[in-house]
Design a protein around this motif. Structure first.
Motif, mmCIF file in Angstrom:
data_model
loop_
_atom_site.group_PDB
_atom_site.id
_atom_site.type_symbol
_atom_site.label_atom_id
_atom_site.label_comp_id
_atom_site.label_asym_id
_atom_site.label_seq_id
_atom_site.Cartn_x
_atom_site.Cartn_y
_atom_site.Cartn_z
ATOM 1 N N LEU A 163 58.076 63.487 23.381
ATOM 2 C CA LEU A 163 58.664 64.519 24.240
ATOM 3 C C LEU A 163 58.037 64.481 25.629
ATOM 4 O O LEU A 163 58.738 64.541 26.652
ATOM 5 C CB LEU A 163 58.458 65.886 23.590
ATOM 6 N N TYR A 164 56.718 64.358 25.684
ATOM 7 C CA TYR A 164 56.035 64.280 26.979
ATOM 8 C C TYR A 164 56.504 63.047 27.757
ATOM 9 O O TYR A 164 56.711 63.098 28.972
ATOM 10 C CB TYR A 164 54.522 64.231 26.769
ATOM 11 N N ALA A 165 56.661 61.933 27.054
ATOM 12 C CA ALA A 165 57.096 60.694 27.707
ATOM 13 C C ALA A 165 58.459 60.861 28.359
ATOM 14 O O ALA A 165 58.699 60.361 29.463
ATOM 15 C CB ALA A 165 57.134 59.555 26.688
ATOM 16 N N MET A 166 59.353 61.565 27.680
ATOM 17 C CA MET A 166 60.690 61.772 28.221
ATOM 18 C C MET A 166 60.644 62.631 29.471
ATOM 19 O O MET A 166 61.287 62.336 30.483
ATOM 20 C CB MET A 166 61.577 62.430 27.151
ATOM 21 N N ILE A 167 59.868 63.709 29.421
ATOM 22 C CA ILE A 167 59.809 64.635 30.552
ATOM 23 C C ILE A 167 59.054 64.029 31.731
ATOM 24 O O ILE A 167 59.449 64.161 32.887
ATOM 25 C CB ILE A 167 59.163 65.964 30.114
ATOM 26 N N ALA A 168 57.948 63.330 31.437
ATOM 27 C CA ALA A 168 57.123 62.751 32.495
ATOM 28 C C ALA A 168 57.597 61.370 32.934
ATOM 29 O O ALA A 168 57.026 60.796 33.862
ATOM 30 C CB ALA A 168 55.669 62.655 32.034
ATOM 31 N N ARG A 169 58.620 60.838 32.230
ATOM 32 C CA ARG A 169 59.161 59.510 32.536
ATOM 33 C C ARG A 169 58.066 58.438 32.460
ATOM 34 O O ARG A 169 57.904 57.617 33.353
ATOM 35 C CB ARG A 169 59.833 59.493 33.907
ATOM 36 N N GLN A 170 57.336 58.461 31.343
ATOM 37 C CA GLN A 170 56.263 57.506 31.091
ATOM 38 C C GLN A 170 56.566 56.731 29.806
ATOM 39 O O GLN A 170 57.256 57.235 28.915
ATOM 40 C CB GLN A 170 54.917 58.219 30.961
ATOM 41 N N PRO A 171 56.056 55.499 29.668
ATOM 42 C CA PRO A 171 56.319 54.696 28.465
ATOM 43 C C PRO A 171 55.687 55.320 27.213
ATOM 44 O O PRO A 171 54.495 55.643 27.207
ATOM 45 C CB PRO A 171 55.672 53.339 28.785
ATOM 46 N N VAL A 172 56.491 55.457 26.166
ATOM 47 C CA VAL A 172 55.989 56.033 24.917
ATOM 48 C C VAL A 172 54.872 55.180 24.333
ATOM 49 O O VAL A 172 53.856 55.689 23.858
ATOM 50 C CB VAL A 172 57.132 56.174 23.888
ATOM 51 N N GLY A 173 55.058 53.869 24.360
ATOM 52 C CA GLY A 173 54.060 52.982 23.776
ATOM 53 C C GLY A 173 52.694 53.146 24.409
ATOM 54 O O GLY A 173 51.675 53.169 23.718
ATOM 55 N N GLN A 174 52.641 53.271 25.723
ATOM 56 C CA GLN A 174 51.362 53.447 26.395
ATOM 57 C C GLN A 174 50.728 54.781 26.027
ATOM 58 O O GLN A 174 49.509 54.878 25.846
ATOM 59 C CB GLN A 174 51.545 53.357 27.913
ATOM 60 N N LEU A 175 51.532 55.821 25.906
ATOM 61 C CA LEU A 175 51.006 57.136 25.528
ATOM 62 C C LEU A 175 50.434 57.118 24.119
ATOM 63 O O LEU A 175 49.374 57.693 23.854
ATOM 64 C CB LEU A 175 52.099 58.196 25.656
ATOM 65 N N TRP A 176 51.136 56.463 23.200
ATOM 66 C CA TRP A 176 50.636 56.387 21.830
ATOM 67 C C TRP A 176 49.318 55.620 21.776
ATOM 68 O O TRP A 176 48.375 56.037 21.100
ATOM 69 C CB TRP A 176 51.669 55.717 20.935
ATOM 70 N N LEU A 177 49.255 54.496 22.471
ATOM 71 C CA LEU A 177 48.014 53.726 22.491
ATOM 72 C C LEU A 177 46.890 54.518 23.148
ATOM 73 O O LEU A 177 45.727 54.431 22.734
ATOM 74 C CB LEU A 177 48.227 52.403 23.223
ATOM 75 N N ALA A 178 47.229 55.316 24.156
ATOM 76 C CA ALA A 178 46.221 56.130 24.839
ATOM 77 C C ALA A 178 45.627 57.192 23.922
ATOM 78 O O ALA A 178 44.481 57.619 24.104
ATOM 79 C CB ALA A 178 46.829 56.788 26.073
ATOM 80 N N GLY A 179 46.379 57.626 22.922
ATOM 81 C CA GLY A 179 45.897 58.673 22.030
ATOM 82 C C GLY A 179 45.021 58.173 20.893
ATOM 83 O O GLY A 179 44.328 58.969 20.250
ATOM 84 N N ILE A 180 45.013 56.859 20.644
ATOM 85 C CA ILE A 180 44.313 56.330 19.467
ATOM 86 C C ILE A 180 42.800 56.536 19.565
ATOM 87 O O ILE A 180 42.180 57.134 18.667
ATOM 88 C CB ILE A 180 44.641 54.837 19.271
ATOM 89 N N ILE A 181 42.192 56.056 20.634
ATOM 90 C CA ILE A 181 40.721 56.138 20.739
ATOM 91 C C ILE A 181 40.243 57.588 20.833
ATOM 92 O O ILE A 181 39.317 57.981 20.101
ATOM 93 C CB ILE A 181 40.207 55.293 21.916
ATOM 94 N N PRO A 182 40.833 58.450 21.693
ATOM 95 C CA PRO A 182 40.407 59.858 21.684
ATOM 96 C C PRO A 182 40.592 60.521 20.326
ATOM 97 O O PRO A 182 39.749 61.331 19.908
ATOM 98 C CB PRO A 182 41.308 60.500 22.746
ATOM 99 N N GLY A 183 41.684 60.190 19.615
ATOM 100 C CA GLY A 183 41.898 60.771 18.292
ATOM 101 C C GLY A 183 40.837 60.340 17.302
ATOM 102 O O GLY A 183 40.313 61.156 16.526
ATOM 103 N N LEU A 184 40.485 59.056 17.317
ATOM 104 C CA LEU A 184 39.447 58.561 16.415
ATOM 105 C C LEU A 184 38.070 59.093 16.792
ATOM 106 O O LEU A 184 37.233 59.361 15.919
ATOM 107 C CB LEU A 184 39.443 57.034 16.411
ATOM 108 N N VAL A 185 37.822 59.246 18.098
ATOM 109 C CA VAL A 185 36.553 59.836 18.543
ATOM 110 C C VAL A 185 36.431 61.263 18.032
ATOM 111 O O VAL A 185 35.374 61.677 17.516
ATOM 112 C CB VAL A 185 36.446 59.803 20.087
ATOM 113 N N MET A 186 37.517 62.028 18.138
ATOM 114 C CA MET A 186 37.478 63.410 17.672
ATOM 115 C C MET A 186 37.270 63.471 16.158
ATOM 116 O O MET A 186 36.476 64.282 15.662
ATOM 117 C CB MET A 186 38.780 64.128 18.066
#
Length: 440
Positions: A163-186
């Motif tokens: 949803l954020y990707a659609m509104i911000a006009r950003q690539p979904v794949g990059q957003l998903w990859l960006a969430g992996i390391i912070p998610g694992l750190v948390m």
């Protein structure tokens, strides 16, 4: 009437409609449609039409029903139950082991579904009764499940990041990859906290009894194979995508098909399971489609009114705030809104204002998407009106009071704030992986 006043009235009316219990997409879409017609006459009717064309032409949106279907198949076929049995057997002999295993369960459930509510439901129905039955501290385990469910919108495939990707006009794949390391750190920080606390006070998370620990190695290995099946499904779709062999949509189709075949091979794909999975997928997908459509229309009107420029002028010139001060104020506003709105509603309400402002301030929109998801989950768990708190209250057994639920989240909220600060101070935690994969 100035355009700034019109934008303020639109925002206020939208909040009023939502306070009366109206659906998110209905409140946003109604305000956008009425404002468009009053401002630009019959020509304003083109705005929702244009938004619908944008939505239908956005090819990555096809990933949404695929990943939701994958999650529901794995959940409805009880494959998620196998995960917990695996953690129960392998982690139970150590202090706090079942609570640590619950965090692991939540990480894998997040990789299966992408919705925090799904993680909460599975944790509350599968893990919580088992933890309480084995005399785990009810306050600690309640916090464990709420904190673990927060990983649902950060670890891919995150539906909210779509949803954020659609509104911000950003690539979904990059957003998903960006969430992996912070998610694992948390998740790692959660595990370290549980392990240290149970080491100091073993009564909070007692080890399993000798009888329960005495499981033959053959049975342990069988449970390990069954429990790792969802991880294998996740790998089957992410490895080809990360290596550039498939597109994001093709990977989502691989994941959905792999989950479907796994349920068939385990002889759990009954007519009821299939029907429930399809119905739930259709309902969730349509809900997100309507929300995105309404948000695009609302954002187009805000752009036309110049509301973003007005807010930028207010913060930078009239108040003299720097970019980081403005960013921190924006994050604090999410904490306030999270006391009475869910993550989707927060995003579609403020994205038309915040996303262009973040871009104008010179911040990376991929990085900011991760900040938004972490902050919204902190807001979900913040008393007195955090969304997750009341969701847990509805799912928890009678012996867990609302006071227990409120008190259980305090250390985990502190850990999440620390993780948020880490991502803000070290943006590479979010940006290194997408830069590496897409730069190859």
């Amino acid at each position: 009437m100035s355009y700034g006043m019109i934008a303020t009235m639109m925002f206020s009316l939208m909040m009023l409609l939502m306070a009366t219990g109206q659906r998110v997409f209905a409140a946003i879409g109604a305000v956008a449609s009425i404002a468009a017609i009053l401002l630009w006459g019959t020509g304003g009717a083109e705005i929702p039409f244009t938004a619908s064309m944008k939505l239908m032409n956005w090819y990555p949106m096809l990933t949404l029903p695929m990943f939701i279907f994958m999650g529901y198949v794995l959940s409805e076929s009880k494959i998620a139950d196998d995960l917990y049995k695996m953690f129960h057997v392998w982690m139970g002999p150590m202090p706090g082991g079942l609570a640590i295993g619950t965090i692991g369960l939540m990480v894998l459930v997040s990789a299966m579904n992408g919705l925090s509510v799904a993680g909460m439901a599975i944790g509350a129905t599968i893990a919580l009764p088992e933890l309480l039955k084995r005399n785990y501290d009810k306050k600690m385990v309640t916090g464990v499940i709420q904190a673990g469910s927060s990983l649902g919108i950060l670890v891919p495939p995150s539906v909210v990041l779509v949803l954020y990707a659609m509104i911000a006009r950003q690539p979904v794949g990059q957003l998903w990859l960006a969430g992996i390391i912070p998610g694992l750190v948390m998740a790692t920080l959660f595990i370290i906290y549980i392990a240290v606390r149970c080491r100091i006070n073993p009564s909070l998370g007692p080890v399993l009894s000798e009888e329960e620990r005495n499981v033959p190695m053959a049975e342990k290995l069988r449970l390990l194979r069954a429990g790792l099946l969802p991880l294998g499904i996740f790998a089957s779709m992410m490895i080809p995508f990360v290596n550039g062999w498939t597109s994001l949509v093709e990977s989502s189709a691989i994941g959905a098909m792999a989950a479907f075949l796994a349920a068939i091979l385990k002889r759990r794909m009954t007519k009821q399971v299939f029907e429930n999975s399809v119905r739930s997928t259709l309902a969730i997908s349509c809900m997100f489609m309507w929300i995105i459509l309404a948000a695009l229309g609302f954002g187009a009107i805000f752009d036309g009114l110049g509301a973003v420029k007005s807010i930028e002028h207010l913060f930078t010139e009239q108040l003299g705030l720097g970019p980081w001060a403005i960013l921190i104020l924006m994050q604090l506003s999410f904490l306030v809104m999270g006391t009475f709105l869910d993550d989707t509603a927060m995003l579609v309400i403020v994205a038309p204002l915040y996303v262009p402002l973040v871009n104008a301030l010179g911040f990376d929109l991929i990085w900011y998407g991760v900040l938004y998801t972490v902050t919204s989950q902190i807001a979900y768990m913040t008393p007195p009106f955090g969304y997750n708190l009341f969701l847990m209250r509805a799912m928890a057994p009678p012996q867990i009071s609302l006071r227990d639920i409120y008190g259980s989240v305090v250390p985990f909220v502190g850990i999440m704030v620390f993780a948020l600060i880490l991502v803000m101070v070290f943006p590479s935690l979010a940006l290194w992986l997408p830069d590496y994969v897409y730069g190859k």
